[in-house]
Design a protein around this motif. Structure first.
Motif, PDB file in Angstrom:
ATOM      1  N   SER A  28       0.853  -1.183   0.000  1.00  0.00           N
ATOM      2  CA  SER A  28       0.000   0.000   0.000  1.00  0.00           C
ATOM      3  C   SER A  28       0.894   1.240   0.000  1.00  0.00           C
ATOM      4  CB  SER A  28      -0.918   0.000   1.229  1.00  0.00           C
ATOM      5  OG  SER A  28      -1.716   1.163   1.263  1.00  0.00           O
ATOM      6  N   MET A  29       0.959   1.933  -1.133  1.00  0.00           N
ATOM      7  CA  MET A  29       1.791   3.114  -1.284  1.00  0.00           C
ATOM      8  C   MET A  29       0.928   4.297  -1.680  1.00  0.00           C
ATOM      9  SD  MET A  29       4.959   1.397  -3.405  1.00  0.00           S
ATOM     10  CE  MET A  29       5.734   2.994  -3.687  1.00  0.00           C
ATOM     11  N   SER A  30       1.391   5.482  -1.325  1.00  0.00           N
ATOM     12  CA  SER A  30       0.663   6.693  -1.695  1.00  0.00           C
ATOM     13  C   SER A  30       0.815   6.956  -3.188  1.00  0.00           C
ATOM     14  CB  SER A  30       1.184   7.885  -0.901  1.00  0.00           C
ATOM     15  OG  SER A  30       2.538   8.154  -1.222  1.00  0.00           O
ATOM     16  N   LEU A  31      -0.076   7.804  -3.714  1.00  0.00           N
ATOM     17  CA  LEU A  31      -0.041   8.118  -5.136  1.00  0.00           C
ATOM     18  C   LEU A  31       1.270   8.813  -5.515  1.00  0.00           C
ATOM     19  CD1 LEU A  31      -1.362   8.407  -7.922  1.00  0.00           C
ATOM     20  CD2 LEU A  31      -2.469  10.492  -7.099  1.00  0.00           C
ATOM     21  N   SER A  32       1.721   9.722  -4.667  1.00  0.00           N
ATOM     22  CA  SER A  32       2.956  10.446  -4.964  1.00  0.00           C
ATOM     23  C   SER A  32       4.145   9.496  -5.033  1.00  0.00           C
ATOM     24  CB  SER A  32       3.200  11.526  -3.905  1.00  0.00           C
ATOM     25  OG  SER A  32       2.113  12.414  -3.840  1.00  0.00           O
ATOM     26  N   ARG A  33       4.203   8.549  -4.086  1.00  0.00           N
ATOM     27  CA  ARG A  33       5.336   7.624  -4.067  1.00  0.00           C
ATOM     28  C   ARG A  33       5.324   6.688  -5.274  1.00  0.00           C
ATOM     29  NH1 ARG A  33       6.760   4.704   1.524  1.00  0.00           N
ATOM     30  NH2 ARG A  33       6.979   6.923   2.036  1.00  0.00           N
ATOM     31  N   TYR A  55      -4.510   4.432 -10.505  1.00  0.00           N
ATOM     32  CA  TYR A  55      -4.223   4.186  -9.087  1.00  0.00           C
ATOM     33  C   TYR A  55      -5.542   4.065  -8.326  1.00  0.00           C
ATOM     34  CZ  TYR A  55      -2.510   4.953  -4.337  1.00  0.00           C
ATOM     35  OH  TYR A  55      -2.216   4.829  -3.010  1.00  0.00           O
ATOM     36  N   THR A  93      -5.469   2.087  -5.004  1.00  0.00           N
ATOM     37  CA  THR A  93      -5.169   1.388  -3.745  1.00  0.00           C
ATOM     38  C   THR A  93      -5.815   2.091  -2.568  1.00  0.00           C
ATOM     39  OG1 THR A  93      -3.068   0.663  -4.686  1.00  0.00           O
ATOM     40  CG2 THR A  93      -3.322   0.515  -2.296  1.00  0.00           C
ATOM     41  N   ASN A  94      -5.584   3.385  -2.450  1.00  0.00           N
ATOM     42  CA  ASN A  94      -6.149   4.173  -1.364  1.00  0.00           C
ATOM     43  C   ASN A  94      -7.110   5.213  -1.931  1.00  0.00           C
ATOM     44  OD1 ASN A  94      -4.440   2.831   0.512  1.00  0.00           O
ATOM     45  ND2 ASN A  94      -2.774   4.225  -0.040  1.00  0.00           N
ATOM     46  N   VAL A 115      -8.110   8.516  -2.995  1.00  0.00           N
ATOM     47  CA  VAL A 115      -7.400   9.717  -3.403  1.00  0.00           C
ATOM     48  C   VAL A 115      -8.417  10.711  -3.944  1.00  0.00           C
ATOM     49  CG1 VAL A 115      -5.610  10.685  -4.898  1.00  0.00           C
ATOM     50  CG2 VAL A 115      -5.335   8.407  -3.952  1.00  0.00           C
ATOM     51  N   LYS A 171      -6.048  15.854  -5.740  1.00  0.00           N
ATOM     52  CA  LYS A 171      -4.686  15.337  -5.806  1.00  0.00           C
ATOM     53  C   LYS A 171      -4.410  14.698  -7.158  1.00  0.00           C
ATOM     54  CE  LYS A 171      -1.303  12.736  -3.150  1.00  0.00           C
ATOM     55  NZ  LYS A 171      -1.031  11.997  -1.899  1.00  0.00           N
ATOM     56  N   THR A 223      -1.579  16.067  -9.693  1.00  0.00           N
ATOM     57  CA  THR A 223      -0.515  15.145 -10.102  1.00  0.00           C
ATOM     58  C   THR A 223      -0.438  15.027 -11.627  1.00  0.00           C
ATOM     59  OG1 THR A 223      -0.830  13.881  -8.058  1.00  0.00           O
ATOM     60  CG2 THR A 223       0.375  12.810  -9.838  1.00  0.00           C
TER      61      THR A 223
END
Length: 393
Positions: free
Chosen positions: A123-128, A228, A230-231, A233, A237, A241
């Motif tokens: 689970s990673m953030s969109l920015s990462r 994306y 996963t989380n 968003v 954002k 992005t």
């Protein structure tokens, strides 16, 4: 007589030095003895008679020292002063680390620091994810489990880069040959036209494939952000992005289609202006160097003509001013390009915030002038002026 007086003076001086040395030695011995006796003195307890009873009262300084030693844990009593300092520094670092974790919201209910997530996690953030995909193309597709896109990405990107490198290797020797023919003073001939035609063709092809590689890279980087899931968003954002990845993509995501040509046209125009001024800068830089070399080394030019493209028609000062002018315009154009890029990213961010803002007719503010008459028994009808304010919500 002079010799006798000198001997008397020498003897007198020697005797005086002897007495001075004795006095200094006695003073040093007395000082050492006093210091030793002072060091041997220690603060002791005092005696006090209270109600006929003799009581020994310990010294206050010594009692405070004993109390502090009694409060030290047994484990700390066994370590040295150096080890105690290291322990204090370690505790201080832990306290600062906890303070930073508290500011970042990484403390649990028990006050323990929550460890950071590893860079490559489930689970990673969109920015990462986007940053990793920028460094490792295709990682976003792997993270989003869209494996079927990888052959398309690597096939397009790899082929474009390979063809760009191939035509670049053809363009460079042709460019050198063309410059040599121009510097040799060769007039327009079939050989020069043939070299120029091949050079332009190779340059056009390498630029096309370079743009194709850049476009495929940016497309799949934007696809990473769009796919994306996963989380949770926000649209804000995602729009921001996308606008950072590719100018105009944020406006396209916000469905502000009329802004897309403005953004793309503005960025393309600024890039063209930067390229125009950069080519002019290189052109007059080369001409100025050749003209300066002609003036400083006239023996290298037996025909007495400068080898620059203008054939010595312009002075070195004039060429230098043109070079500096193009360089200044190029630098200013780069700053304006960065400003346009930042402005479109800010516009996408603000527009995404205002997407859910209610601007229907049910939210109105109406301000209009008012004119009326007011009747009173004393004055009768009186004219009344003012404003009417109507709020509808």
């Amino acid at each position: 007589m002079t010799t006798y007086n000198t001997d008397i003076q020498l003897r007198t001086t020697s005797a005086g030095c002897t007495w001075v040395c004795r006095i200094v030695m006695v003073a040093i011995l007395l000082f050492i003895g006093y210091g030793a006796s002072a060091q041997s003195l220690k603060r002791g307890s005092t005696r006090k008679v209270t109600s006929g009873i003799l009581i020994d009262k310990p010294d206050s300084v010594e009692q405070a020292r004993l109390d502090s030693l009694a409060n030290i844990p047994d484990e700390l009593k066994k370590i040295s002063e150096k080890q105690a300092k290291r322990l204090a520094d370690s505790l201080s670092r832990v306290a600062r680390r906890k303070e930073r974790a508290r500011e970042m919201g990484r403390l649990d209910a028990n006050g323990n620091i929550i460890p950071r997530e590893p860079w490559f996690a489930d689970s990673m953030s969109l920015s990462r994810v986007c940053i990793t995909s920028a460094v490792l193309p295709g990682y976003g597709q792997i993270y989003n489990k869209q494996y079927w896109k990888l052959p398309i990405l690597y096939g397009t990107l790899g082929t474009s880069i390979g063809l760009w490198a191939h035509f670049s290797s053809e363009y460079r020797p042709l460019k050198r040959q063309y410059d040599e023919l121009i510097l040799s003073g060769l007039s327009r001939t079939e050989e020069l036209n043939d070299v120029q035609s091949k050079m332009i063709s190779a340059n056009t092809k390498r630029q096309v494939f370079m743009l194709t590689a850049a476009a495929s890279y940016i497309y799949f980087l934007g696809d990473t952000a769009l796919s994306y899931a996963t989380n949770d968003v926000s649209d804000v954002k995602k729009a921001t992005t996308l606008s950072i990845i590719c100018p105009g993509a944020g406006q396209l995501y916000n469905k502000s289609y009329w802004k897309v040509p403005i953004v793309i046209g503005g960025m393309a125009s600024m890039i063209y202006v930067v390229d125009w001024n950069n080519r002019g800068f290189k052109r007059f830089k080369n001409a100025y160097a050749l003209r300066t070399d002609f003036e400083q080394n006239p023996g290298k030019y037996p025909d007495g003509v400068s080898k620059d493209e203008f054939g010595g028609r312009y002075s070195a000062t004039f060429l230098k001013n043109l070079r500096d002018s193009y360089r200044r315009n190029r630098d200013l154009s780069i700053l304006l390009t960065a400003a346009v890029y930042a402005f479109q990213a800010i516009d996408a961010h603000v527009d995404a915030h205002l997407k859910d803002f209610d601007v229907s007719d049910n939210l109105t503010v109406d301000l209009e002038p008012m004119f009326d008459y007011q009747y009173t028994q004393l004055t009768g009808n009186n004219a009344v002026f003012g404003f009417n304010l109507n709020l509808t919500f």
